[in-house]
Design an enzyme around this catalytic site. Structure first.
Site, PDB file in Angstrom:
ATOM      1  N   LYS A  10      -3.797   6.696  -5.528  1.00 54.43           N
ATOM      2  CA  LYS A  10      -2.367   6.894  -5.748  1.00 54.43           C
ATOM      3  C   LYS A  10      -2.097   7.771  -6.978  1.00 54.43           C
ATOM      4  CE  LYS A  10      -0.883   2.688  -3.340  1.00 54.43           C
ATOM      5  NZ  LYS A  10       0.095   1.561  -3.367  1.00 54.43           N
ATOM      6  N   TYR A  50       4.738   4.498   5.240  1.00 55.73           N
ATOM      7  CA  TYR A  50       5.090   3.111   4.902  1.00 55.73           C
ATOM      8  C   TYR A  50       6.251   2.590   5.760  1.00 55.73           C
ATOM      9  CZ  TYR A  50       2.062   3.058   0.742  1.00 55.73           C
ATOM     10  OH  TYR A  50       0.984   3.050  -0.113  1.00 55.73           O
ATOM     11  N   ASN A 113      -0.415   0.900  -8.448  1.00 55.20           N
ATOM     12  CA  ASN A 113      -1.578   0.012  -8.303  1.00 55.20           C
ATOM     13  C   ASN A 113      -2.845   0.758  -7.861  1.00 55.20           C
ATOM     14  OD1 ASN A 113      -0.913   0.374  -5.614  1.00 55.20           O
ATOM     15  ND2 ASN A 113      -0.998  -1.786  -5.061  1.00 55.20           N
ATOM     16  N   HIS A 116      -4.547   2.491  -2.239  1.00 58.25           N
ATOM     17  CA  HIS A 116      -4.135   1.853  -0.991  1.00 58.25           C
ATOM     18  C   HIS A 116      -5.347   1.776  -0.086  1.00 58.25           C
ATOM     19  CE1 HIS A 116      -2.126   1.057   2.827  1.00 58.25           C
ATOM     20  NE2 HIS A 116      -2.934   1.966   3.332  1.00 58.25           N
ATOM     21  N   GLU A 127      -3.503   5.006  10.402  1.00 60.75           N
ATOM     22  CA  GLU A 127      -3.369   5.695   9.113  1.00 60.75           C
ATOM     23  C   GLU A 127      -4.274   6.923   9.029  1.00 60.75           C
ATOM     24  OE1 GLU A 127      -2.037   1.639   6.710  1.00 60.75           O
ATOM     25  OE2 GLU A 127      -3.922   2.611   6.167  1.00 60.75           O
TER      26      GLU A 127
END
Ligand code: CMP
Length: 141
Positions: A10, A50, A113, A116, A127
């Site tokens: 990320k 998402y 965070n 993913h 994905e």
């Protein structure tokens, strides 16, 4: 079984210059990176990725964060890749992530965070296809 899973480094982790450290953890755990690229997501691409969270209160912040800078997207292949990658990442909230996991070591908050990872084989297939064509996957067999 040998599986494929989808992973994102990320924007927070790219900004911290720890792409290589995170890739190294995948490799040391026996996962092969069989596709990889750096991209700048826009609202449409991040929002579509998402889409299952579109009604959640954190959706707007999540898309805002994921478009705040470039990300690395990659496909990882290896024995039990889906669960192995989730174990390497640790809990979604870095405050709850076990010591030694990617999120415990590199992440600051539940949005920032660091990584993913697909939560199931079905999500992984969807994905992977969202970011990569079949021709971009380079399994070594
Ligand atoms: P990720 O695995 O990329 O999937 C959805 C993301 O939403 C998640 O990691 C978090 O970064 C972010 N997020 C923000 N708030 C929450 C929340 N309350 N529960 C789950 N995910 C959240």
């Amino acid at each position: 079984a040998i599986e494929r899973t989808f992973s994102i480094v990320k924007p927070d982790a790219v900004a911290k210059n720890v792409i290589g450290e995170i890739y190294s953890r995948f490799e040391k755990a026996g996962l092969q990176i069989i596709a990889s690229k750096m991209i700048q997501l826009d609202d449409e691409k991040a929002g579509g990725f998402y889409a299952e969270h579109a009604e959640r209160p954190f959706f707007k912040d999540l898309v805002g964060f994921m478009t705040s800078g470039p990300v690395m997207v990659q496909v990882l292949e290896g024995e039990g890749a889906v669960l192995k990658n989730r174990d390497l990442m640790g809990a979604t909230n870095p405050k709850e992530a076990e010591a030694g996991t990617i999120r415990a070591d590199f992440a600051e908050s539940i949005d920032a965070n660091a990584a993913h990872g697909s939560d199931s084989l079905e999500s992984a297939a969807r994905e992977i296809a969202y970011f990569f064509s079949d021709a971009e996957l380079c399994p070594r067999g």
